[in-house]
Design a protein around this motif. Structure first.
Motif, PDB file in Angstrom:
ATOM      1  N   ALA A 100       0.937  -1.342   0.149  1.00  8.88           N
ATOM      2  CA  ALA A 100       0.145   0.130  -0.159  1.00  8.88           C
ATOM      3  C   ALA A 100       0.720   1.129   0.112  1.00  8.88           C
ATOM      4  O   ALA A 100       0.448   2.156  -0.567  1.00  8.88           O
ATOM      5  CB  ALA A 100      -1.011   0.058   1.337  1.00  8.88           C
ATOM      6  N   HIS A 101       1.976   1.137   0.646  1.00  9.24           N
ATOM      7  CA  HIS A 101       2.878   2.167   0.883  1.00  9.24           C
ATOM      8  C   HIS A 101       3.725   2.331  -0.254  1.00  9.24           C
ATOM      9  O   HIS A 101       4.943   3.175  -0.100  1.00  9.24           O
ATOM     10  CB  HIS A 101       3.314   2.466   2.234  1.00  9.24           C
ATOM     11  N   GLY A 102       3.871   1.196  -1.127  1.00  9.58           N
ATOM     12  CA  GLY A 102       5.359   1.306  -2.096  1.00  9.58           C
ATOM     13  C   GLY A 102       6.452   1.157  -1.541  1.00  9.58           C
ATOM     14  O   GLY A 102       7.231   1.448  -2.156  1.00  9.58           O
ATOM     15  N   LEU A 103       6.511   0.435  -0.446  1.00  9.38           N
ATOM     16  CA  LEU A 103       7.727   0.070   0.150  1.00  9.38           C
ATOM     17  C   LEU A 103       8.673  -0.760  -0.618  1.00  9.38           C
ATOM     18  O   LEU A 103       7.942  -1.772  -1.327  1.00  9.38           O
ATOM     19  CB  LEU A 103       7.841  -0.396   1.732  1.00  9.38           C
ATOM     20  N   ALA A 140      -7.851  -1.035   0.543  1.00 11.63           N
ATOM     21  CA  ALA A 140      -8.480  -0.220  -0.449  1.00 11.63           C
ATOM     22  C   ALA A 140      -7.389   0.557  -1.421  1.00 11.63           C
ATOM     23  O   ALA A 140      -7.524   0.685  -2.588  1.00 11.63           O
ATOM     24  CB  ALA A 140      -9.320   1.022   0.354  1.00 11.63           C
ATOM     25  N   ALA A 141      -6.040   0.956  -0.881  1.00 13.08           N
ATOM     26  CA  ALA A 141      -5.171   1.438  -1.462  1.00 13.08           C
ATOM     27  C   ALA A 141      -4.640   0.591  -2.595  1.00 13.08           C
ATOM     28  O   ALA A 141      -4.663   0.896  -3.835  1.00 13.08           O
ATOM     29  CB  ALA A 141      -4.047   1.730  -0.673  1.00 13.08           C
ATOM     30  N   ILE A 142      -4.549  -0.691  -2.330  1.00 12.74           N
ATOM     31  CA  ILE A 142      -3.673  -1.555  -3.290  1.00 12.74           C
ATOM     32  C   ILE A 142      -4.844  -1.910  -4.201  1.00 12.74           C
ATOM     33  O   ILE A 142      -4.586  -2.009  -5.465  1.00 12.74           O
ATOM     34  CB  ILE A 142      -3.005  -2.884  -2.858  1.00 12.74           C
ATOM     35  N   ASN A 143      -5.886  -1.888  -4.046  1.00  9.85           N
ATOM     36  CA  ASN A 143      -7.234  -2.224  -4.804  1.00  9.85           C
ATOM     37  C   ASN A 143      -7.136  -0.972  -5.872  1.00  9.85           C
ATOM     38  O   ASN A 143      -7.230  -1.061  -7.214  1.00  9.85           O
ATOM     39  CB  ASN A 143      -8.672  -1.827  -4.249  1.00  9.85           C
ATOM     40  N   SER A 144      -6.899   0.087  -5.537  1.00  3.26           N
ATOM     41  CA  SER A 144      -6.949   1.380  -6.326  1.00  3.26           C
ATOM     42  C   SER A 144      -5.709   1.438  -7.238  1.00  3.26           C
ATOM     43  O   SER A 144      -5.654   2.148  -8.406  1.00  3.26           O
ATOM     44  CB  SER A 144      -6.920   2.791  -5.529  1.00  3.26           C
ATOM     45  N   VAL A 148      -5.852  -7.197  -7.739  1.00  5.19           N
ATOM     46  CA  VAL A 148      -7.166  -7.844  -7.100  1.00  5.19           C
ATOM     47  C   VAL A 148      -6.988  -8.386  -5.876  1.00  5.19           C
ATOM     48  O   VAL A 148      -6.155  -9.294  -5.802  1.00  5.19           O
ATOM     49  CB  VAL A 148      -7.487  -8.616  -8.367  1.00  5.19           C
ATOM     50  N   VAL A 149      -7.886  -7.859  -5.199  1.00  5.15           N
ATOM     51  CA  VAL A 149      -7.812  -8.528  -3.882  1.00  5.15           C
ATOM     52  C   VAL A 149      -8.862  -9.522  -3.648  1.00  5.15           C
ATOM     53  O   VAL A 149     -10.120  -9.586  -3.940  1.00  5.15           O
ATOM     54  CB  VAL A 149      -7.957  -7.713  -2.683  1.00  5.15           C
ATOM     55  N   ILE A 150      -8.226 -10.856  -3.434  1.00  7.10           N
ATOM     56  CA  ILE A 150      -9.611 -11.757  -3.237  1.00  7.10           C
ATOM     57  C   ILE A 150      -9.771 -11.979  -1.723  1.00  7.10           C
ATOM     58  O   ILE A 150      -8.959 -12.373  -0.874  1.00  7.10           O
ATOM     59  CB  ILE A 150      -8.981 -13.190  -3.645  1.00  7.10           C
TER      60      ILE A 150
END
Ligand code: C5P
Length: 404
Positions: A100-103, A140-144, A148-150
Motif C-alpha cells: 500500500a505504501h510502495g515500500l 483499499a489502496a492496493i485495490n486502487s 485484485v484482492v481476493i
C-alpha cells in the motif's frame, strides 16, 4: 491442455500460517501446465521451507534481493519481467501495508513495484488484524492500484478465533487467475444460463430425469463471469458448486425452470439454454408413494413446454430481445438436426453435441461440438475440456454481439 497451459506464474509467499496451504496450489498450477516460480519473504521461510517450494515448483526459490548467483541479472527486475501474473498468497498484514505504501524493502515488495502485469493478493491473517481500519485502508489502496484482492473466507482460524481472515479456497483463486487472462468482451452483458437436468416426479420419491450433470452449463457460467458478464445460472439438480460471483437459482422441474427463465428474461442480454430439460412429465403426481405388488404400471406422460422454442417465438415479434443460444444433443444426424433446431427455435447460435461417443456429452469432463450461427457460419470445436469448449462458445457469441 488447459486454459492455463504455459502461463508463467510468480507466487509470492509471505509470513502467515496459511503458507502451507499454498504448497498445494503450486501442485495444482503445475498440473495445469503453468510454470511456477516462488518468491518468499523471510517470515514465510519460518513457516514453510524454501526447499519444499523448490521441490514442488521445480524451480529455485528466490528469497533475497542480493542473490549470490547471477547478480548481473538484477533479480527483482528480471523476476518482475519474466512472468504473466503475480499471485501473493498468503498476503500478511505486513506485506499488504508494504504494498500500500510502495515500500521496496524486500524482494517481493520490490518485484511488485517493478511489475507491470496483473497482481492477485490473497490476504490471510487474524480477523482483528484483517478488520483493523489500517489494514482495510491498505487494502483499499492496493485495490486502487489495480491489484485484485481476493477476499478471505470467514471461519475458524489457526489462532482459534472465528471471523474473516482465513485464506480463500484454491477454486476462488483459480477463477481469479482465469479472469486475469480472459478477454473482457462480455463486460456489460447480463447473461442467463440454464444447466443440469430437470426432474419430473410421479410420486414423492420417484422421478423421470436424464444423466446430465450440469458440467457444460456451469463451465459456461464460470467462463462468462471470467469474461466480465453478470451471470445468473438457473440450475436443475446438480452436485456442482456455483462458480464464484455467479447468482444461482436452484430449480427441480421443467415448469419451475420455465417460471424462473421468464422472470429473469427482461434483465438478460444473452440467454444460453444448456439445460437438458425433460421433454415429458408424468400427467399426475401421486400424493403418496406408489406401492409395489402390481405386475405392471403405466405412466401417462404429457409434453413439457419447450422453453427455448417459446423464447424464439417471443423474439420474432420483439424489437429488442436477448441473443439466444441453444444446445442440441443428438445421437444421429447431428448437423442436420442442429440446423433444423436453429431455424425452428429462431436461435442466434446452436451448439451441436454428438452424444454418441464416450468422450462427449453427459457427465464427462470433455466435449466435442459444432457451432452453427444464424448467418450460416459453422465451426468445428475439437475434443477439449468443457471449460475450454465454454470459452470457444463465448468467442462465437462475442462475434455475434459485435454485429448486434
Ligand atoms: O429439441 P431439443 O430438446 O433437442 O432442444 C434442446 C434445446 O432446447 C436445449 O437448448 C434445451 O435447453 C432447450 N429445451 C428447452 N425446453 C425443453 C426442451 C429443450 O428449453 N422442454
Amino acid at each position: 491442455m488447459s486454459l492455463l497451459t504455459d502461463k508463467k506464474i510468480l507466487l509470492g509467499i509471505t509470513g502467515s500460517i496459511a503458507a502451507y496451504k499454498v504448497a498445494d496450489w503450486v501442485r495444482a498450477l503445475r498440473r495445469e501446465g503453468c510454470r511456477v516460480t516462488v518468491v518468499m519473504t523471510d517470515a514465510a521461510c519460518r513457516f514453510i521451507s524454501p526447499l519444499t517450494m523448490a521441490a514442488l515448483s521445480g524451480n529455485p526459490v528466490h528469497t533475497s534481493m542480493f542473490a549470490a548467483e547471477a547478480p548481473e541479472k538484477i533479480p527483482h527486475i528480471s523476476l518482475a519481467r519474466e512472468h504473466d501474473l503475480l499471485v501473493i498468497a498468503p498476503a500478511s498484514a505486513q506485506t499488504i501495508a508494504r504494498l500500500a505504501h510502495g515500500l521496496a524493502d524486500n524482494l517481493l515488495a520490490t518485484i511488485t513495484l517493478a511489475s507491470s502485469g496483473p497482481v492477485l493478493v490473497c490476504p490471510a491473517m487474524n480477523s482483528a488484524m484483517f478488520q483493523h481500519p489500517a489494514t482495510q485502508a491498505n487494502l483499499a489502496a492496493i485495490n486502487s492500484y489495480g491489484y485484485v484482492v481476493i477476499e478471505p473466507d470467514c471461519g475458524k482460524m489457526a489462532c482459534n478465533e472465528e471471523g474473516p481472515g482465513r485464506l480463500t479456497e484454491w477454486e476462488n483463486v483459480r477463477q481469479a487467475i482465469l479472469t486475469a487472462f480472459a478477454p473482457q468482451d462480455l463486460a456489460g452483458e447480463q447473461v442467463l444460463i440454464t444447466a443440469g437436468p430437470t426432474r419430473e416426479p410421479f410420486d414423492p420419491v420417484r422421478f423421470l430425469s436424464n444423466p446430465s450433470t450440469g458440467k457444460m452449463g456451469y463451465a459456461l457460467a464460470a467462463a462468462a463471469k471470467q469474461r466480465g458478464a453478470t451471470v445468473t445460472l438457473i440450475s436443475g439438480p446438480a452436485s456442482l458448486s456455483a462458480p464464484p460471483g455467479v447468482r444461482c437459482i436452484q430449480v427441480t422441474s421443467a415448469l419451475e425452470m420455465r417460471t424462473h427463465v421468464l422472470a429473469c428474461l427482461d434483465a438478460a442480454t444473452i440467454v444460453v439454454k444448456a439445460a437438458a430439460v425433460s421433454d415429458f412429465r408424468p400427467a399426475e403426481t401421486a400424493d403418496h408413494k406408489i406401492k409395489k405388488g402390481q405386475s405392471e404400471l403405466s405412466l401417462q406422460l404429457v409434453a413439457n413446454p419447450d422453453i427455448l422454442k417459446e423464447l424464439g417465438e417471443r423474439k420474432e415479434s420483439a424489437t429488442k430481445f436477448p441473443l439466444l443460444v441453444g444446445f442440441a444433443a443428438e445421437s444421429r444426424d447431428h448437423l442436420k438436426e442442429g440446423a433444423r433446431k436453429l431455424k425452428e427455435k429462431n436461435l442466434d447460435l446452436i451448439v451441436i453435441n454428438d452424444i454418441g461417443g464416450t468422450e462427449t456429452g453427459f457427465g464427462v469432463g470433455t466435449n466435442r461440438v459444432t457451432l452453427l450461427d444464424r448467418n450460416g457460419a459453422q465451426e468445428e470445436v475439437p475434443l477439449l475440456s468443457k471449460e475450454e469448449v465454454a470459452h470457444r462458445i463465448w468467442d462465437a457469441v462475442a462475434r455475434l454481439t459485435d454485429n448486434r
